[in-house]
Write a protein that holds these residues in place. Structure first.
Motif, short mmCIF file in Angstrom:
data_model
loop_
_atom_site.label_atom_id
_atom_site.label_comp_id
_atom_site.label_asym_id
_atom_site.label_seq_id
_atom_site.Cartn_x
_atom_site.Cartn_y
_atom_site.Cartn_z
N LEU A 152 9.49 14.15 2.02
CA LEU A 152 10.70 13.90 1.26
C LEU A 152 10.77 12.49 0.71
CD1 LEU A 152 13.28 15.62 3.67
CD2 LEU A 152 12.34 16.55 1.54
N ARG A 153 9.95 11.60 1.25
CA ARG A 153 9.98 10.19 0.84
C ARG A 153 8.56 9.70 0.59
NH1 ARG A 153 14.04 8.26 -1.01
NH2 ARG A 153 13.81 6.20 -0.14
N PRO A 154 8.36 8.90 -0.45
CA PRO A 154 7.04 8.32 -0.67
C PRO A 154 6.84 7.11 0.24
CG PRO A 154 8.54 7.56 -2.36
CD PRO A 154 9.32 8.53 -1.51
N VAL A 155 5.60 6.76 0.49
CA VAL A 155 5.28 5.54 1.25
C VAL A 155 4.50 4.62 0.32
CG1 VAL A 155 4.15 4.57 3.28
CG2 VAL A 155 5.22 6.82 3.42
N ARG A 156 5.21 3.71 -0.33
CA ARG A 156 4.58 2.75 -1.24
C ARG A 156 4.21 1.50 -0.44
NH1 ARG A 156 8.43 5.45 -5.10
NH2 ARG A 156 10.13 4.47 -3.95
N TRP A 157 3.12 1.63 0.31
CA TRP A 157 2.76 0.60 1.28
C TRP A 157 2.46 -0.73 0.63
CZ3 TRP A 157 -2.09 -1.12 0.17
CH2 TRP A 157 -2.94 -0.25 -0.51
N TRP A 158 1.97 -0.73 -0.60
CA TRP A 158 1.60 -1.99 -1.25
C TRP A 158 2.81 -2.89 -1.52
CZ3 TRP A 158 1.29 2.92 -3.13
CH2 TRP A 158 2.18 3.26 -4.16
N GLU B 171 13.29 0.63 -0.16
CA GLU B 171 12.98 1.47 1.01
C GLU B 171 12.63 0.64 2.24
OE1 GLU B 171 9.17 1.82 -1.59
OE2 GLU B 171 11.25 1.17 -1.81
N ALA B 172 12.45 -0.67 2.07
CA ALA B 172 12.18 -1.55 3.21
C ALA B 172 13.46 -2.03 3.88
CB ALA B 172 11.35 -2.75 2.77
N ALA B 173 14.62 -1.63 3.35
CA ALA B 173 15.89 -2.07 3.93
C ALA B 173 16.12 -1.43 5.30
CB ALA B 173 17.04 -1.71 3.00
N GLY B 174 16.85 -2.12 6.14
CA GLY B 174 17.23 -1.57 7.43
C GLY B 174 16.05 -1.35 8.36
N SER B 175 16.15 -0.30 9.14
CA SER B 175 15.15 -0.02 10.16
C SER B 175 13.81 0.40 9.57
CB SER B 175 15.67 1.07 11.10
OG SER B 175 14.65 1.58 11.90
N GLY B 176 13.84 1.33 8.64
CA GLY B 176 12.60 1.87 8.08
C GLY B 176 12.14 3.14 8.77
N ILE B 177 12.69 3.42 9.95
CA ILE B 177 12.29 4.63 10.67
C ILE B 177 12.71 5.90 9.92
CG2 ILE B 177 12.65 5.96 12.79
CD1 ILE B 177 12.70 3.33 14.31
N PRO B 178 13.93 5.97 9.34
CA PRO B 178 14.25 7.16 8.55
C PRO B 178 13.29 7.37 7.38
CG PRO B 178 16.25 5.94 9.07
CD PRO B 178 15.10 5.08 9.49
#
Length: 463
Positions: free
Chosen positions: A108-114, A92-99
């Motif tokens: 719709l998407r999790p944020v696995r910040w760790w 999920e860190a690929a590309g821009s990250g804004i989507p």
């Protein structure tokens, strides 16, 4: 009632009507601090990686090794390592990250910040430090959003307040990337309007997070504008029709640009088929090409912000502007579609500047009797391409004004960005980040369905 007593009553009434918990506002400020530190550290680290790369290549070139070979090998290795790190540990860190942030705001998407934070930072260092045509604004928006989710998780806030902190982090991230606080706020409100939950609490959190993050960045990096260029006077009224024409051209090009991004991603997908080794081969090939350009065509590499001042002061002729525009268009699509951590804001701003300057220079030649400043068209082009592709005209206008300190150009920017947005909408174009999010969700749904089908077939065979 005495005026003083009446005034005190009004203050008490206002405070009583404000239902925003003070603790949440303090958490928004904390998000701003963390997002500002992320953005400042990312920018400083990126400059250091770029310097180390140049110094290392120069050092080894003293031993007789051709500089271009060193640049090709080093950049290919850095790009491949960045892609391996990204798709191995945090896709999920690929590309821009804004989507990803937009999807998170819409649940719709999790944020696995760790895992996103370290991969986005170090993967971005490798990809962008190698000269990839990517910007740092996408990573800082995702890092800011990750900061918001981190604070929400640590302090165990409820879902609605977590949403507000996530939005505050995203706004703080964009604000920090470009030293543009108002653009950061507008980006969340305008671009993420389908996902953002409008309300007094959310707006307050976004404002506080953005302001604090910007103060942090200015404390370390200074208060100067991101792009240093001349301050232009307001253009003559009889030239405003040319700005509208430029906006219409960008509206049509914005649709082609978005389709180019999608087509390039599809082209990559047909080759790598989701296999990591294939991704690394593509990344190494793209990195090798970028490495070659860093030696023989440096203006075709990097985020693009660094070439904008030279373009706006007329350092390039029309022919060179067109060549740079075409060349950077190709390298932008190749680098962004590879999935390497990095944004597309800065490359788009550079493309808009190149085409806008070319248009302004030609207009000056065709209409010598008009008082035309070609640089004003370059600045208008920056906002127009952003408006046409992202479909956030107000954000594009304010972003350009804050980045360049050209507040007198607000009228031509309004005309150009409005024209670009209306033409793009009339031709059926869709916002870029919305398309990217929809593709990600569709790909994951397809992969899940295939996995379930394979499991069903396996169980049927076993039975």
């Amino acid at each position: 009632m005495q005026p003083k007593a009446q005034s005190s009553s009004l203050v008490r009434l206002f405070l009583a009507a404000d239902k925003t918990p003070l603790g949440l506002l303090l958490l928004a400020a904390l998000v701003g601090i963390i997002a500002g530190l992320f953005a400042t550290g990312f920018q400083a680290g990126l400059h250091q990686i770029l310097a180390w790369r140049v110094e290392g290549i120069s050092h080894w070139a003293q031993w007789g090794l051709p500089r271009w070979i060193l640049a090709v090998v080093v950049t290919a290795a850095m790009t491949a390592l960045s892609l391996w790190m990204t798709f191995r540990f945090a896709p999920e860190a690929a590309g821009s990250g804004i989507p990803e942030i937009e999807g998170a705001l819409d649940n719709l998407r999790p944020v696995r910040w760790w895992r996103v934070v370290p991969v986005k930072i170090f993967g971005g260092f490798l990809a962008q430090g190698g000269g990839q045509v990517l910007g740092r604004e996408g990573p800082t928006v995702q890092l800011g959003g990750a900061a918001g989710k981190m604070v929400a998780d640590i302090f165990k806030v409820n879902k609605d307040n977590a949403h507000a902190l996530l939005a505050a982090g995203a706004a703080a991230g964009l604000s920090s990337a470009f030293n543009a606080p108002l653009a950061g706020v507008l980006f969340v409100i305008e671009e993420m309007r389908p996902q953002f939950r409008y309300g007094l609490i959310s707006i307050k959190c976004v404002l506080i997070g953005t302001v604090v993050a910007n103060i942090v960045c200015r404390s370390f990096l200074g208060q100067q504008a991101t792009i240093e260029m001349p301050s232009y006077s307001a253009p003559a009224l009889n030239t405003l029709a040319l700005f509208l024409l430029l906006g219409c051209l960008f509206g049509a090009f914005g649709i082609l640009f978005n389709r180019g991004v999608i087509w390039t991603q599809d082209w990559y997908a047909r080759y790598h088929k989701g296999i990591l080794n294939n991704r690394l081969k593509i990344g190494a090939a793209v990195g090798a090409l970028v490495g070659l350009f860093t030696v023989y065509g440096p203006n075709l590499t990097g985020g693009g912000i660094e070439i904008i001042p030279g373009v706006t002061v007329g350092s390039f002729g029309v022919g060179m502007l067109l060549l740079l525009f075409i060349g950077r268009l190709i390298t932008t699509l190749l680098c962004f579609a590879s999935g390497a951590p990095g944004g597309i804001f800065a490359p788009m701003l550079a493309l808009g500047t190149l085409f806008g300057m070319c248009f302004g220079t030609l207009s000056h030649s065709i209409f010598p009797s008009l008082d035309i400043q070609p640089g004003t068209f370059a600045i208008a082009g920056m906002g127009a391409l952003f408006a046409a592709t992202v479909r956030a005209p107000l954000t594009g206008i304010i972003l350009v004004i804050e980045m360049t300190n050209n507040y007198l150009l607000i009228l031509p920017l309004l005309i150009t960005c409005l024209g670009a947005t209306m033409v793009a909408q009339a031709l059926g174009g869709k916002p870029l980040y919305g398309q990217l999010l929809a593709r990600t969700l569709a790909a994951e749904a397809k992969a899940k369905a295939q996995a379930q089908q394979a499991q069903t077939e396996k169980e049927a065979t076993a039975a």
